[in-house]
Write a protein that holds these residues in place. Sequence first.
Motif, PDB file in Angstrom:
ATOM      1  N   VAL A  63      43.135  28.696  45.403  1.00  0.00           N
ATOM      2  CA  VAL A  63      43.354  29.988  46.043  1.00  0.00           C
ATOM      3  C   VAL A  63      44.422  29.824  47.112  1.00  0.00           C
ATOM      4  O   VAL A  63      45.319  30.643  47.250  1.00  0.00           O
ATOM      5  CB  VAL A  63      42.042  30.535  46.650  1.00  0.00           C
ATOM      6  CG1 VAL A  63      42.290  31.808  47.439  1.00  0.00           C
ATOM      7  CG2 VAL A  63      41.002  30.771  45.556  1.00  0.00           C
ATOM      8  N   SER A  64      44.313  28.741  47.865  1.00  0.00           N
ATOM      9  CA  SER A  64      45.336  28.425  48.862  1.00  0.00           C
ATOM     10  C   SER A  64      45.310  26.922  49.113  1.00  0.00           C
ATOM     11  O   SER A  64      44.306  26.257  48.890  1.00  0.00           O
ATOM     12  CB  SER A  64      45.081  29.182  50.170  1.00  0.00           C
ATOM     13  OG  SER A  64      43.873  28.763  50.761  1.00  0.00           O
ATOM     14  N   SER A  65      46.446  26.398  49.574  1.00  0.00           N
ATOM     15  CA  SER A  65      46.501  24.979  49.923  1.00  0.00           C
ATOM     16  C   SER A  65      47.591  24.766  50.955  1.00  0.00           C
ATOM     17  O   SER A  65      48.565  25.508  51.020  1.00  0.00           O
ATOM     18  CB  SER A  65      46.746  24.098  48.695  1.00  0.00           C
ATOM     19  OG  SER A  65      48.015  24.356  48.149  1.00  0.00           O
ATOM     20  N   GLY A  66      47.386  23.765  51.786  1.00  0.00           N
ATOM     21  CA  GLY A  66      48.341  23.391  52.823  1.00  0.00           C
ATOM     22  C   GLY A  66      48.170  21.916  53.119  1.00  0.00           C
ATOM     23  O   GLY A  66      47.466  21.196  52.404  1.00  0.00           O
ATOM     24  N   ASP A  67      48.791  21.454  54.196  1.00  0.00           N
ATOM     25  CA  ASP A  67      48.700  20.035  54.551  1.00  0.00           C
ATOM     26  C   ASP A  67      47.282  19.610  54.897  1.00  0.00           C
ATOM     27  O   ASP A  67      46.901  18.469  54.646  1.00  0.00           O
ATOM     28  CB  ASP A  67      49.620  19.720  55.732  1.00  0.00           C
ATOM     29  CG  ASP A  67      51.079  19.604  55.313  1.00  0.00           C
ATOM     30  OD1 ASP A  67      51.329  19.439  54.098  1.00  0.00           O
ATOM     31  OD2 ASP A  67      51.939  19.696  56.197  1.00  0.00           O
ATOM     32  N   THR A  68      46.476  20.514  55.479  1.00  0.00           N
ATOM     33  CA  THR A  68      45.152  20.108  55.969  1.00  0.00           C
ATOM     34  C   THR A  68      43.986  20.790  55.263  1.00  0.00           C
ATOM     35  O   THR A  68      42.829  20.510  55.584  1.00  0.00           O
ATOM     36  CB  THR A  68      45.028  20.394  57.480  1.00  0.00           C
ATOM     37  OG1 THR A  68      45.204  21.801  57.699  1.00  0.00           O
ATOM     38  CG2 THR A  68      46.070  19.593  58.262  1.00  0.00           C
TER      39      THR A  68
ATOM     40  N   ALA B 135      42.591  23.035  51.400  1.00  0.00           N
ATOM     41  CA  ALA B 135      42.787  23.644  50.085  1.00  0.00           C
ATOM     42  C   ALA B 135      41.504  24.395  49.756  1.00  0.00           C
ATOM     43  O   ALA B 135      40.407  23.940  50.082  1.00  0.00           O
ATOM     44  CB  ALA B 135      43.076  22.582  49.028  1.00  0.00           C
ATOM     45  N   SER B 136      41.632  25.560  49.142  1.00  0.00           N
ATOM     46  CA  SER B 136      40.422  26.321  48.788  1.00  0.00           C
ATOM     47  C   SER B 136      40.523  26.845  47.367  1.00  0.00           C
ATOM     48  O   SER B 136      41.609  27.087  46.844  1.00  0.00           O
ATOM     49  CB  SER B 136      40.195  27.459  49.781  1.00  0.00           C
ATOM     50  OG  SER B 136      41.241  28.392  49.705  1.00  0.00           O
ATOM     51  N   PHE B 137      39.366  27.016  46.772  1.00  0.00           N
ATOM     52  CA  PHE B 137      39.249  27.547  45.419  1.00  0.00           C
ATOM     53  C   PHE B 137      37.863  28.162  45.289  1.00  0.00           C
ATOM     54  O   PHE B 137      36.992  27.948  46.121  1.00  0.00           O
ATOM     55  CB  PHE B 137      39.464  26.449  44.367  1.00  0.00           C
ATOM     56  CG  PHE B 137      38.483  25.326  44.461  1.00  0.00           C
ATOM     57  CD1 PHE B 137      37.317  25.350  43.713  1.00  0.00           C
ATOM     58  CD2 PHE B 137      38.706  24.248  45.306  1.00  0.00           C
ATOM     59  CE1 PHE B 137      36.398  24.315  43.816  1.00  0.00           C
ATOM     60  CE2 PHE B 137      37.795  23.216  45.408  1.00  0.00           C
ATOM     61  CZ  PHE B 137      36.634  23.246  44.660  1.00  0.00           C
ATOM     62  N   VAL B 138      37.678  28.952  44.248  1.00  0.00           N
ATOM     63  CA  VAL B 138      36.382  29.584  43.982  1.00  0.00           C
ATOM     64  C   VAL B 138      35.694  28.804  42.869  1.00  0.00           C
ATOM     65  O   VAL B 138      36.280  28.559  41.815  1.00  0.00           O
ATOM     66  CB  VAL B 138      36.558  31.059  43.569  1.00  0.00           C
ATOM     67  CG1 VAL B 138      35.229  31.680  43.186  1.00  0.00           C
ATOM     68  CG2 VAL B 138      37.224  31.840  44.693  1.00  0.00           C
ATOM     69  N   VAL B 139      34.443  28.428  43.121  1.00  0.00           N
ATOM     70  CA  VAL B 139      33.650  27.751  42.093  1.00  0.00           C
ATOM     71  C   VAL B 139      33.235  28.811  41.080  1.00  0.00           C
ATOM     72  O   VAL B 139      32.589  29.798  41.452  1.00  0.00           O
ATOM     73  CB  VAL B 139      32.400  27.078  42.708  1.00  0.00           C
ATOM     74  CG1 VAL B 139      31.559  26.426  41.623  1.00  0.00           C
ATOM     75  CG2 VAL B 139      32.808  26.071  43.771  1.00  0.00           C
ATOM     76  N   PRO B 140      33.602  28.674  39.806  1.00  0.00           N
ATOM     77  CA  PRO B 140      33.246  29.681  38.809  1.00  0.00           C
ATOM     78  C   PRO B 140      31.722  29.849  38.717  1.00  0.00           C
ATOM     79  O   PRO B 140      30.979  28.869  38.817  1.00  0.00           O
ATOM     80  CB  PRO B 140      33.804  29.121  37.502  1.00  0.00           C
ATOM     81  CG  PRO B 140      34.856  28.162  37.917  1.00  0.00           C
ATOM     82  CD  PRO B 140      34.403  27.594  39.229  1.00  0.00           C
ATOM     83  N   PRO B 141      31.245  31.097  38.539  1.00  0.00           N
ATOM     84  CA  PRO B 141      29.811  31.348  38.473  1.00  0.00           C
ATOM     85  C   PRO B 141      29.077  30.536  37.406  1.00  0.00           C
ATOM     86  O   PRO B 141      27.934  30.176  37.584  1.00  0.00           O
ATOM     87  CB  PRO B 141      29.722  32.841  38.164  1.00  0.00           C
ATOM     88  CG  PRO B 141      30.994  33.402  38.689  1.00  0.00           C
ATOM     89  CD  PRO B 141      32.018  32.325  38.490  1.00  0.00           C
ATOM     90  N   GLY B 142      29.724  30.214  36.296  1.00  0.00           N
ATOM     91  CA  GLY B 142      29.064  29.475  35.225  1.00  0.00           C
ATOM     92  C   GLY B 142      29.036  27.970  35.405  1.00  0.00           C
ATOM     93  O   GLY B 142      28.541  27.242  34.542  1.00  0.00           O
ATOM     94  N   THR B 143      29.537  27.469  36.538  1.00  0.00           N
ATOM     95  CA  THR B 143      29.555  26.024  36.791  1.00  0.00           C
ATOM     96  C   THR B 143      28.117  25.514  36.863  1.00  0.00           C
ATOM     97  O   THR B 143      27.301  26.073  37.580  1.00  0.00           O
ATOM     98  CB  THR B 143      30.288  25.712  38.105  1.00  0.00           C
ATOM     99  OG1 THR B 143      31.616  26.242  38.023  1.00  0.00           O
ATOM    100  CG2 THR B 143      30.360  24.214  38.348  1.00  0.00           C
ATOM    101  N   PRO B 144      27.796  24.450  36.106  1.00  0.00           N
ATOM    102  CA  PRO B 144      26.419  23.930  36.121  1.00  0.00           C
ATOM    103  C   PRO B 144      25.989  23.474  37.514  1.00  0.00           C
ATOM    104  O   PRO B 144      26.788  22.935  38.282  1.00  0.00           O
ATOM    105  CB  PRO B 144      26.475  22.742  35.158  1.00  0.00           C
ATOM    106  CG  PRO B 144      27.706  22.932  34.341  1.00  0.00           C
ATOM    107  CD  PRO B 144      28.663  23.715  35.199  1.00  0.00           C
ATOM    108  N   SER B 145      24.713  23.712  37.830  1.00  0.00           N
ATOM    109  CA  SER B 145      24.149  23.267  39.106  1.00  0.00           C
ATOM    110  C   SER B 145      23.926  21.768  39.090  1.00  0.00           C
ATOM    111  O   SER B 145      23.765  21.162  38.032  1.00  0.00           O
ATOM    112  CB  SER B 145      22.804  23.964  39.359  1.00  0.00           C
ATOM    113  OG  SER B 145      22.982  25.336  39.483  1.00  0.00           O
ATOM    114  N   GLY B 146      23.908  21.195  40.288  1.00  0.00           N
ATOM    115  CA  GLY B 146      23.600  19.777  40.433  1.00  0.00           C
ATOM    116  C   GLY B 146      24.785  18.987  40.933  1.00  0.00           C
ATOM    117  O   GLY B 146      25.835  19.536  41.291  1.00  0.00           O
TER     118      GLY B 146
END
Length: 160
Positions: A10-15, A17-28
């Motif tokens: 979603v965004s990234s810089g020197d210090t 980085a962000s992203f969204v964990v997809p809803p279907g990502t397995p737990s654990g």
Amino acid sequence: MLGGQAMALVSSGDTSASFVVPPGTPSGPSSLTLGNGQGQATLAVDINCPKVTITGILPSTVALGDELQVLGGGFFDVVVTLGGVAQTLVVSDAGVLSFLVDPTTPLGAQTLQVTTACGAATWPVQVVTPLPIITGLLPSIAVRGKSLQLTGVHLAGAKV
């Protein structure tokens, strides 16, 4: 990459980085790998599945074809049924769902069920026949012994 699945930043810089964990990502337990072309770094992460909750509905009694709002949380990749009939969502976000009650939904006391990969939650709902709405009368003046024609919506099954 998260658990071997490619992710869009979603965004990234020197210090940071962000992203969204997809809803279907397995737990654990899983691993997060971030690379920059020169190398990569890996970090162990624990993926949690948000619990589905319903905290209320608006309105508490709903007519066929009318809008029902479901308030709560954990509404990611949901399937909604009312009285066993799948409903088509109009609005869906993490805390509010909205749909028009399918006309084939059974009348009376029904169970609303919201299901995700993380589980399901239920809530009681009273489903009623929509009130008739009269939009016209022909002729506009009633005469004894003559018929009148009403026009409107939800008139089927109505009694005079």
